[in-house]
Design a protein around this motif. Structure first.
Motif, PDB file in Angstrom:
ATOM      1  N   UNK A  44       0.778  -1.232   0.000  1.00 45.88           N
ATOM      2  CA  UNK A  44       0.000   0.000   0.000  1.00 45.88           C
ATOM      3  C   UNK A  44       0.807   1.278   0.000  1.00 45.88           C
ATOM      4  N   UNK A  45       2.107   1.204   0.292  1.00 39.47           N
ATOM      5  CA  UNK A  45       2.939   2.415   0.244  1.00 39.47           C
ATOM      6  C   UNK A  45       3.068   2.884  -1.201  1.00 39.47           C
ATOM      7  N   UNK A  46       3.231   4.200  -1.361  1.00 40.33           N
ATOM      8  CA  UNK A  46       3.439   4.794  -2.684  1.00 40.33           C
ATOM      9  C   UNK A  46       4.618   5.743  -2.623  1.00 40.33           C
ATOM     10  N   UNK A  47       5.334   5.842  -3.751  1.00 35.50           N
ATOM     11  CA  UNK A  47       6.434   6.808  -3.849  1.00 35.50           C
ATOM     12  C   UNK A  47       6.747   7.046  -5.316  1.00 35.50           C
ATOM     13  N   UNK A  48       7.324   8.211  -5.582  1.00 35.23           N
ATOM     14  CA  UNK A  48       7.826   8.541  -6.913  1.00 35.23           C
ATOM     15  C   UNK A  48       9.303   8.853  -6.765  1.00 35.23           C
ATOM     16  N   UNK A  49      10.123   8.183  -7.579  1.00 33.97           N
ATOM     17  CA  UNK A  49      11.562   8.414  -7.602  1.00 33.97           C
ATOM     18  C   UNK A  49      11.884   8.995  -8.975  1.00 33.97           C
ATOM     19  N   UNK A  50      12.566  10.134  -8.990  1.00 32.05           N
ATOM     20  CA  UNK A  50      12.954  10.765 -10.255  1.00 32.05           C
ATOM     21  C   UNK A  50      14.469  10.895 -10.266  1.00 32.05           C
ATOM     22  N   UNK A  51      15.102  10.297 -11.280  1.00 32.08           N
ATOM     23  CA  UNK A  51      16.534  10.437 -11.477  1.00 32.08           C
ATOM     24  C   UNK A  51      16.720  11.296 -12.716  1.00 32.08           C
ATOM     25  N   UNK A  52      17.378  12.432 -12.559  1.00 31.60           N
ATOM     26  CA  UNK A  52      17.635  13.348 -13.671  1.00 31.60           C
ATOM     27  C   UNK A  52      19.108  13.737 -13.613  1.00 31.60           C
ATOM     28  N   UNK A  53      19.911  13.161 -14.483  1.00 30.99           N
ATOM     29  CA  UNK A  53      21.349  13.408 -14.447  1.00 30.99           C
ATOM     30  C   UNK A  53      21.925  12.860 -13.161  1.00 30.99           C
ATOM     31  N   UNK A  54      22.547  13.722 -12.359  1.00 33.31           N
ATOM     32  CA  UNK A  54      23.145  13.286 -11.099  1.00 33.31           C
ATOM     33  C   UNK A  54      22.232  13.519  -9.897  1.00 33.31           C
ATOM     34  N   UNK A  55      21.040  14.070 -10.135  1.00 32.92           N
ATOM     35  CA  UNK A  55      20.095  14.376  -9.043  1.00 32.92           C
ATOM     36  C   UNK A  55      19.042  13.286  -8.929  1.00 32.92           C
ATOM     37  N   UNK A  56      18.717  12.934  -7.696  1.00 29.36           N
ATOM     38  CA  UNK A  56      17.652  11.980  -7.424  1.00 29.36           C
ATOM     39  C   UNK A  56      16.687  12.611  -6.434  1.00 29.36           C
ATOM     40  N   UNK A  57      15.393  12.497  -6.728  1.00 32.41           N
ATOM     41  CA  UNK A  57      14.332  12.994  -5.848  1.00 32.41           C
ATOM     42  C   UNK A  57      13.451  11.823  -5.462  1.00 32.41           C
ATOM     43  N   UNK A  58      13.084  11.764  -4.194  1.00 38.62           N
ATOM     44  CA  UNK A  58      12.154  10.753  -3.698  1.00 38.62           C
ATOM     45  C   UNK A  58      11.004  11.475  -3.020  1.00 38.62           C
ATOM     46  N   UNK A  59       9.780  11.142  -3.423  1.00 34.20           N
ATOM     47  CA  UNK A  59       8.554  11.700  -2.809  1.00 34.20           C
ATOM     48  C   UNK A  59       7.673  10.545  -2.372  1.00 34.20           C
ATOM     49  N   UNK A  60       7.480  10.405  -1.074  1.00 33.59           N
ATOM     50  CA  UNK A  60       6.535   9.407  -0.583  1.00 33.59           C
ATOM     51  C   UNK A  60       5.127   9.931  -0.818  1.00 33.59           C
ATOM     52  N   UNK A  61       4.245   9.056  -1.214  1.00 32.39           N
ATOM     53  CA  UNK A  61       2.873   9.458  -1.468  1.00 32.39           C
ATOM     54  C   UNK A  61       1.934   8.920  -0.425  1.00 32.39           C
ATOM     55  N   UNK A  62       0.661   9.301  -0.517  1.00 32.26           N
ATOM     56  CA  UNK A  62      -0.320   8.769   0.423  1.00 32.26           C
ATOM     57  C   UNK A  62      -0.508   7.275   0.185  1.00 32.26           C
ATOM     58  N   UNK A  63      -0.828   6.513   1.207  1.00 30.89           N
ATOM     59  CA  UNK A  63      -1.017   5.070   1.036  1.00 30.89           C
ATOM     60  C   UNK A  63      -2.112   4.763   0.025  1.00 30.89           C
ATOM     61  N   UNK A  64      -1.918   3.664  -0.715  1.00 33.51           N
ATOM     62  CA  UNK A  64      -2.926   3.209  -1.666  1.00 33.51           C
ATOM     63  C   UNK A  64      -4.120   2.666  -0.891  1.00 33.51           C
ATOM     64  N   UNK A  65      -5.303   2.874  -1.438  1.00 35.60           N
ATOM     65  CA  UNK A  65      -6.498   2.340  -0.802  1.00 35.60           C
ATOM     66  C   UNK A  65      -6.924   1.089  -1.538  1.00 35.60           C
ATOM     67  N   UNK A  66      -7.511   0.189  -0.805  1.00 36.16           N
ATOM     68  CA  UNK A  66      -7.920  -1.081  -1.405  1.00 36.16           C
ATOM     69  C   UNK A  66      -9.176  -0.948  -2.229  1.00 36.16           C
TER      70      UNK A  66
END
Length: 148
Positions: free
Chosen positions: A126-148
């Motif tokens: 149920x956890x959600x996240x978006x990982x963006x790798x752009x060149x040498x930069x990495x961003x991680x954003x945790x999202x709201x839990x998925x609902x069933x």
């Protein structure tokens, strides 16, 4: 929970000590990923999910000495896995320009290759996240839990 055991020889005596591994940290996915990868542990906003951005090359490496770095991402299903779980993983991480974007929904195992280390962090159901790798930069954003 992962336990790392370290043996230390002190004055001819063998002492065994145990410590919790990086995966033992609590928090949302991006907090655990940062801890596992050795990234300074981010502080989540008071009422929101964690978000952080890091650069694989620091200022000196980029501008004074040059430098090259490889960052990699990948996903595998949490075991035991079905054929459907493997199909669900196929489009989780897609290449974009000079990087990749991963839209993750757990359960799964996320592989992050950063600064010469291969780090695998489990994502809870149920956890959600978006990982963006752009060149040498990495961003991680945790999202709201998925609902069933």
């Amino acid at each position: 929970m992962t336990i790392w055991t370290r043996a230390t020889l002190v004055s001819g005596l063998l002492l065994l000590t145990a410590q919790a591994g990086p995966a033992a940290f609590d928090g949302d996915f991006c907090t655990r990923l940062a801890a596992n990868a050795g990234i300074e542990r981010p502080v989540p906003p008071p009422a929101g999910p964690t978000e952080w951005t890091v650069n694989a090359l620091n200022f000196g490496q980029r501008f004074l000495f040059g430098g090259a770095v490889a960052t990699g991402v990948g996903v595998t299903p949490a075991e035991p896995a079905t054929a459907e779980e493997y199909r669900r993983m196929e489009d989780s991480c897609m290449p974009e320009d000079k990087g990749a974007t991963c839209n993750l929904v757990g359960p799964l195992n996320f592989k992050f290759i950063w600064k010469g280390k291969k780090v695998i962090t489990s994502m809870r159901p149920g956890e959600r996240a978006t990982i963006i790798v752009a060149g040498t930069r990495t961003t991680c954003r945790s999202g709201p839990p998925a609902t069933a």
